[in-house]
Write an enzyme that holds these catalytic residues in place. Structure first.
Site, PDB file in Angstrom:
ATOM      1  CG  HIS A   1      -5.931  -3.284   0.657  1.00  0.00           C
ATOM      2  ND1 HIS A   1      -5.421  -2.959  -0.578  1.00  0.00           N
ATOM      3  CD2 HIS A   1      -5.410  -2.386   1.545  1.00  0.00           C
ATOM      4  CE1 HIS A   1      -4.625  -1.904  -0.456  1.00  0.00           C
ATOM      5  NE2 HIS A   1      -4.590  -1.537   0.817  1.00  0.00           N
TER       6      HIS A   1
ATOM      7  CE1 TYR B   1      -5.590   7.483   1.038  1.00  0.00           C
ATOM      8  CE2 TYR B   1      -5.040   7.630   3.361  1.00  0.00           C
ATOM      9  CZ  TYR B   1      -5.467   6.888   2.282  1.00  0.00           C
ATOM     10  OH  TYR B   1      -5.766   5.558   2.436  1.00  0.00           O
TER      11      TYR B   1
ATOM     12  CG  ASP C   1      -2.131   0.949   0.989  1.00  0.00           C
ATOM     13  OD1 ASP C   1      -1.954   2.128   1.340  1.00  0.00           O
ATOM     14  OD2 ASP C   1      -3.194   0.550   0.478  1.00  0.00           O
TER      15      ASP C   1
END
Length: 248
Positions: free
Chosen positions: A219, A155, A24
């Site tokens: 995930h 982010y 990730d």
């Protein structure tokens, strides 16, 4: 930058080169390390995130150009109020573990562009079968204390990172690499709706050795399919060692 931190670790440990295993956001940083410092990183195993070279548009601008600016989950992550909204780790961590995994019924798991299938919905009281209760307890206690701002800032920093990487535009990963992904991962389904082939992924990573698709896995492949993932990592590392021995 994190790449500099990685180099600092290698220098401190007096390690000349290393292979990166990453997932990730870790995969994103690992991939940048591969293109920025090929002299120090000889290979990478990436879980769940395919490599996208730095192009003309940032990730956020690419998503907006596809009409996903109001849909893609990350745009909700960068909102200031998200810190408080997910602050209760006793709820947010079990929810993310469950909904992002391959355990939910088909059509109910996390979808990064469907707010109704977001990762922070209430999860079943029972942890996923693959989750270690002690690890989950530790993570909940830690994030209850610290909050999630550090993670959310990943982010928020995407655009700035993009701008800092102008010198690495269109640079490919040429070292040996391996891509492992779960076919029940909503993020992977968005990135590549059709399972990617080795030949396709070699367009951005010419040294790619293989693409490993894990059926029914979401995930968290390093948790959901830990034995298979470990076996693939060892296989890849053995191949690197064999190549190094042959060229020594």
């Amino acid at each position: 930058m994190i790449v500099g931190d990685l180099i600092g670790i290698l220098d401190t440990l007096q390690v000349s080169t290393a292979t990166i295993v990453s997932h990730d956001w870790g995969a994103d940083h690992g991939q940048r390390a591969m293109v920025m410092r090929p002299d120090r990183f000889n290979g990478i195993i990436t879980l769940s995130i395919p490599f996208l070279p730095r192009g003309e548009l940032s990730t956020w601008d690419l998503l907006r150009s596809r009409g996903l600016g109001d849909l893609y989950y990350a745009f909700d992550m960068i909102k200031p109020e998200t810190d408080e909204r997910i602050r209760d780790a006793s709820k947010s961590i079990p929810s993310a573990l469950y909904w992002l995994s391959g355990e939910p019924a088909e059509g109910t798991g996390w979808d990064p562009i469907d707010a109704k299938r977001n990762m922070f919905r209430p999860a079943p009281d029972v942890l996923p079968s693959w989750a270690d209760p002690a690890d989950v307890k530790h993570n909940i206690e830690t994030f209850q204390r610290t909050g999630f701002r550090g993670g959310l800032n990943q982010y928020r920093g995407v655009q700035a990172t993009f701008e800092h990487l102008a010198a690495y535009k269109d640079v490919l990963i040429k070292q040996p690499s391996l891509y492992i992904w779960g076919d029940a991962d909503g993020l992977c389904r968005l990135f590549h709706p059709v399972p990617p082939t080795v030949e396709e992924m070699r367009e951005t990573a010419p040294g790619l050795v293989d693409v490993v698709r894990l059926e029914g896995v979401g995930h968290w492949p390093h948790h959901e399919a830990r034995e298979r993932v470990n076996a693939e990592i060892i296989k890849f590392l053995n191949g690197l060692n064999a190549t190094d021995s042959a060229t020594a």
